[in-house]
Design an enzyme around this catalytic site. Structure first.
Site, mmCIF file in Angstrom:
data_model
loop_
_atom_site.group_PDB
_atom_site.id
_atom_site.type_symbol
_atom_site.label_atom_id
_atom_site.label_comp_id
_atom_site.label_asym_id
_atom_site.label_seq_id
_atom_site.Cartn_x
_atom_site.Cartn_y
_atom_site.Cartn_z
ATOM 1 N N PHE A 48 -17.419 -30.959 -24.448
ATOM 2 C CA PHE A 48 -18.545 -31.213 -23.533
ATOM 3 C C PHE A 48 -18.987 -32.686 -23.608
ATOM 4 O O PHE A 48 -18.846 -33.441 -22.629
ATOM 5 C CB PHE A 48 -19.674 -30.234 -23.910
ATOM 6 N N ASP B 38 -7.847 -34.239 -29.398
ATOM 7 C CA ASP B 38 -8.529 -32.937 -29.429
ATOM 8 C C ASP B 38 -7.537 -31.850 -29.841
ATOM 9 O O ASP B 38 -6.357 -31.922 -29.507
ATOM 10 C CB ASP B 38 -9.096 -32.604 -28.041
ATOM 11 N N ASP C 250 -5.298 -32.429 -34.556
ATOM 12 C CA ASP C 250 -6.393 -31.874 -35.350
ATOM 13 C C ASP C 250 -6.821 -32.932 -36.359
ATOM 14 O O ASP C 250 -5.993 -33.400 -37.156
ATOM 15 C CB ASP C 250 -5.891 -30.605 -36.066
ATOM 16 N N LYS D 10 -13.909 -27.948 -43.069
ATOM 17 C CA LYS D 10 -12.769 -28.881 -43.182
ATOM 18 C C LYS D 10 -12.849 -29.959 -42.100
ATOM 19 O O LYS D 10 -12.620 -31.144 -42.363
ATOM 20 C CB LYS D 10 -11.452 -28.110 -42.957
ATOM 21 N N GLY E 296 -11.401 -43.336 -42.797
ATOM 22 C CA GLY E 296 -10.280 -44.053 -43.413
ATOM 23 C C GLY E 296 -9.569 -44.911 -42.370
ATOM 24 O O GLY E 296 -9.211 -46.070 -42.636
ATOM 25 N N ARG F 261 -9.189 -48.964 -42.258
ATOM 26 C CA ARG F 261 -7.893 -49.674 -42.213
ATOM 27 C C ARG F 261 -7.802 -50.649 -41.051
ATOM 28 O O ARG F 261 -7.263 -51.737 -41.186
ATOM 29 C CB ARG F 261 -6.740 -48.662 -42.134
ATOM 30 N N TYR G 118 -21.773 -25.558 -40.923
ATOM 31 C CA TYR G 118 -22.035 -26.647 -39.967
ATOM 32 C C TYR G 118 -23.081 -27.611 -40.532
ATOM 33 O O TYR G 118 -22.849 -28.821 -40.596
ATOM 34 C CB TYR G 118 -22.517 -26.032 -38.659
ATOM 35 N N ARG H 34 -24.177 -21.252 -26.455
ATOM 36 C CA ARG H 34 -25.469 -21.895 -26.709
ATOM 37 C C ARG H 34 -26.484 -21.414 -25.673
ATOM 38 O O ARG H 34 -26.142 -20.871 -24.638
ATOM 39 C CB ARG H 34 -25.313 -23.420 -26.684
HETATM 40 P P1 NAD Z 1 -17.784 -28.991 -27.954
HETATM 41 O O1 NAD Z 1 -17.472 -27.767 -28.741
HETATM 42 O O2 NAD Z 1 -17.793 -28.891 -26.466
HETATM 43 O O3 NAD Z 1 -16.827 -30.203 -28.333
HETATM 44 C C1 NAD Z 1 -16.197 -30.339 -29.577
HETATM 45 C C2 NAD Z 1 -14.775 -30.807 -29.328
HETATM 46 O O4 NAD Z 1 -14.142 -31.035 -30.571
HETATM 47 C C3 NAD Z 1 -13.929 -29.760 -28.590
HETATM 48 O O5 NAD Z 1 -13.181 -30.372 -27.581
HETATM 49 C C4 NAD Z 1 -13.026 -29.192 -29.685
HETATM 50 O O6 NAD Z 1 -11.824 -28.669 -29.185
HETATM 51 C C5 NAD Z 1 -12.843 -30.414 -30.567
HETATM 52 N N1 NAD Z 1 -12.503 -30.106 -31.959
HETATM 53 C C6 NAD Z 1 -13.089 -29.210 -32.790
HETATM 54 N N2 NAD Z 1 -12.507 -29.225 -33.999
HETATM 55 C C7 NAD Z 1 -11.535 -30.172 -33.941
HETATM 56 C C8 NAD Z 1 -10.570 -30.653 -34.860
HETATM 57 N N3 NAD Z 1 -10.484 -30.168 -36.113
HETATM 58 N N4 NAD Z 1 -9.708 -31.618 -34.454
HETATM 59 C C9 NAD Z 1 -9.764 -32.115 -33.197
HETATM 60 N N5 NAD Z 1 -10.637 -31.687 -32.274
HETATM 61 C C10 NAD Z 1 -11.519 -30.730 -32.644
HETATM 62 O O7 NAD Z 1 -19.218 -29.488 -28.476
HETATM 63 P P2 NAD Z 1 -20.119 -30.714 -28.013
HETATM 64 O O8 NAD Z 1 -21.433 -30.170 -27.646
HETATM 65 O O9 NAD Z 1 -19.395 -31.591 -27.066
HETATM 66 O O10 NAD Z 1 -20.316 -31.459 -29.406
HETATM 67 C C11 NAD Z 1 -19.609 -32.662 -29.705
HETATM 68 C C12 NAD Z 1 -20.124 -33.231 -31.012
HETATM 69 O O11 NAD Z 1 -21.529 -33.471 -30.928
HETATM 70 C C13 NAD Z 1 -19.922 -32.282 -32.209
HETATM 71 O O12 NAD Z 1 -19.607 -33.034 -33.343
HETATM 72 C C14 NAD Z 1 -21.294 -31.658 -32.381
HETATM 73 O O13 NAD Z 1 -21.516 -31.269 -33.709
HETATM 74 C C15 NAD Z 1 -22.206 -32.791 -31.958
HETATM 75 N N6 NAD Z 1 -23.510 -32.304 -31.490
HETATM 76 C C16 NAD Z 1 -23.651 -31.745 -30.257
HETATM 77 C C17 NAD Z 1 -24.893 -31.267 -29.871
HETATM 78 C C18 NAD Z 1 -25.124 -30.680 -28.507
HETATM 79 O O14 NAD Z 1 -26.250 -30.219 -28.242
HETATM 80 N N7 NAD Z 1 -24.197 -30.676 -27.583
HETATM 81 C C19 NAD Z 1 -25.985 -31.349 -30.729
HETATM 82 C C20 NAD Z 1 -25.789 -31.902 -32.003
HETATM 83 C C21 NAD Z 1 -24.548 -32.402 -32.365
HETATM 84 N N1 UDP Z 2 -30.669 -18.149 -28.391
HETATM 85 C C1 UDP Z 2 -31.142 -17.065 -27.685
HETATM 86 N N2 UDP Z 2 -30.281 -16.408 -26.863
HETATM 87 C C2 UDP Z 2 -28.997 -16.797 -26.679
HETATM 88 C C3 UDP Z 2 -28.511 -17.920 -27.399
HETATM 89 C C4 UDP Z 2 -29.384 -18.565 -28.263
HETATM 90 O O1 UDP Z 2 -32.316 -16.684 -27.803
HETATM 91 O O2 UDP Z 2 -28.290 -16.145 -25.892
HETATM 92 C C5 UDP Z 2 -31.606 -18.886 -29.271
HETATM 93 C C6 UDP Z 2 -31.088 -19.136 -30.684
HETATM 94 O O3 UDP Z 2 -31.378 -18.042 -31.514
HETATM 95 C C7 UDP Z 2 -31.878 -20.386 -31.055
HETATM 96 C C8 UDP Z 2 -32.026 -21.143 -29.728
HETATM 97 O O4 UDP Z 2 -31.822 -20.164 -28.716
HETATM 98 O O5 UDP Z 2 -33.153 -20.047 -31.518
HETATM 99 C C9 UDP Z 2 -31.028 -22.274 -29.554
HETATM 100 O O6 UDP Z 2 -29.746 -21.744 -29.805
HETATM 101 P P1 UDP Z 2 -28.402 -22.575 -29.629
HETATM 102 O O7 UDP Z 2 -27.296 -21.697 -30.071
HETATM 103 O O8 UDP Z 2 -28.330 -23.146 -28.268
HETATM 104 O O9 UDP Z 2 -28.546 -23.835 -30.591
HETATM 105 P P2 UDP Z 2 -29.172 -24.089 -32.033
HETATM 106 O O10 UDP Z 2 -30.240 -25.064 -31.769
HETATM 107 O O11 UDP Z 2 -29.707 -22.820 -32.614
HETATM 108 O O12 UDP Z 2 -28.031 -24.597 -32.805
#
Ligand code: NAD
Ligand code: UDP
Length: 321
Positions: A21, A41, A66, A99, A110, A114, A153, A194
């Site tokens: 995303f 990815d 990965d 992991k 790393g 480099r 996480y 989410r």
């Molecule tokens: P997402 O799940 O859409 O994107 C994560 C991407 O990482 C995916 O394309 C997935 O295939 C790839 N991925 C996962 N494990 C991998 C691995 N081992 N090797 C290579 N690729 C891998 O989620 P997102 O919302 O786009 O989140 C992106 C980053 O932002 C994440 O690190 C997440 O923790 C962080 N983040 C997002 C939010 C949010 O609200 N969207 C909030 C806090 C932190």
């Molecule tokens: N939540 C909910 N219904 C859903 C999905 C999530 O009520 O179908 C709640 C969840 O319990 C949390 C908040 O919405 O309190 C945000 O959840 P999300 O998974 O989006 O992200 P979080 O901030 O918890 O990582």
């Protein structure tokens, strides 16, 4: 803390998690800035579809990889956005989540060391756990259960922050550490799990809206365009390395979100209440003073406006072809 400025001529960026995303939006922004983009990815939660329209771009390269395994390329800037962010996804294989967060981050740091690249880490509001300070400032150390279902996480991301700071102190890696708060918008996977995507998809499909708990828990929802603008501005500046909160500081209960979505979409959905998952944070709102000070950040899209855009996107992706 001193900030190093290695880069006078940056033009190749590696975006790990680039098919997800947030990562897919970053790919687009950096191509528009004229950079060469390497999108790494493993397609765990991201899809080729998220970057399909970029595949023919001469400066775009998509690599299935990965980050738990080392990767090498001559790059100037690295974004580590590779990690599932949705609780159902990161909990589905918690050991892999750890992991990815720890070994994956070490591998990319790393590489940054480099090749002398700037390194930008997607950290998260989850590092504050179920916070006892509200709103959360960067100085707050958090209240995290180390052995619960969210720990893979939360603790993984906390360890990743530690690694960033230690690579910075020990090897002078030029890091940027961003704590992202709940962000939503186009290119979220409809089955991501989410809350914003769940509620919109449920309402569009006429299914029950599933509130976990009584819906009194709060979150602060940021539209993706605001967040990405903030990320790019922070990675472009040389004043601060972070950590820096980024998001939107308007706060809503989950019940208010459900009602807002229902009012907008209408239909026959009704609200149902399901058990609250353990360790679900009760309150969350960023203090954005650091972002305001360092990059002049101000979120510009209200939840009301952002939901309209997100609903339009989900209507399009859910439409039967
Ligand atoms: P997402 O799940 O859409 O994107 C994560 C991407 O990482 C995916 O394309 C997935 O295939 C790839 N991925 C996962 N494990 C991998 C691995 N081992 N090797 C290579 N690729 C891998 O989620 P997102 O919302 O786009 O989140 C992106 C980053 O932002 C994440 O690190 C997440 O923790 C962080 N983040 C997002 C939010 C949010 O609200 N969207 C909030 C806090 C932190
Ligand atoms: N939540 C909910 N219904 C859903 C999905 C999530 O009520 O179908 C709640 C969840 O319990 C949390 C908040 O919405 O309190 C945000 O959840 P999300 O998974 O989006 O992200 P979080 O901030 O918890 O990582």
């Amino acid at each position: 803390m001193n900030v190093k400025t290695h880069h006078t001529n940056r033009n190749v960026v590696l975006i790990a998690g680039g098919a997800g995303f947030l990562g897919s939006h970053l790919c687009e922004v950096y191509l528009n800035k004229g950079w060469d983009v390497i999108c790494l990815d493993n397609f765990h939660t991201g899809t080729k579809a998220n970057v399909a329209y970029l595949l023919s771009h001469p400066k775009f390269e998509l690599v299935r990889h990965d980050i738990v395994n080392p990767y090498h390329a001559e790059v100037d800037l690295i974004f580590n956005f590779a990690c599932p962010a949705s609780p159902p996804h990161y909990q589905s294989n918690p050991i892999k989540t750890m992991k990815t967060s720890v070994i994956g981050t070490m591998n990319l740091l790393g590489l940054a060391k480099r090749v002398g690249a700037r390194y930008c880490q997607a950290s998260t509001s989850e590092i504050y756990g179920d916070p006892l300070e509200h709103p959360q400032t960067e100085g707050y150390w958090g209240n995290v259960n180390p052995i619960g279902i969210r720990s893979c996480y939360d603790e993984g991301k906390r360890a990743a922050e530690t690694l960033c700071m230690d690579y910075h102190r020990m090897h002078e890696v030029d890091i940027r550490l961003i704590r992202i708060f709940n962000t939503y918008g186009p290119r979220m996977d409809p089955s991501d799990g989410r809350v914003v995507s769940n509620f919109i998809v449920q309402a569009l499909q006429g299914k029950d809206i599933t509130i976990y708990g009584d819906g009194s828990q709060t979150r602060s929802f940021c539209f993706v365009d605001d967040l990405v603008r903030g990320i790019v501005a922070f990675c472009d500046q040389n004043k601060a390395i972070g950590p820096m909160n980024l998001g939107n500081d308007e706060e809503f209960t989950v019940k208010e979100l459900a009602e807002l979505v229902l009012n907008k979409i209408g239909g026959k959905s009704k609200i149902v209440y399901k058990p609250l998952p353990s360790d679900d944070p009760k309150l969350r709102r960023p203090n954005l003073n650091v972002a305001r000070d360092v990059i002049g950040y101000e979120p510009s899209v209200t939840l009301d406006q952002g939901l309209d855009k997100a609903i339009q996107y989900f209507q399009k992706v859910l439409k039967p072809s």
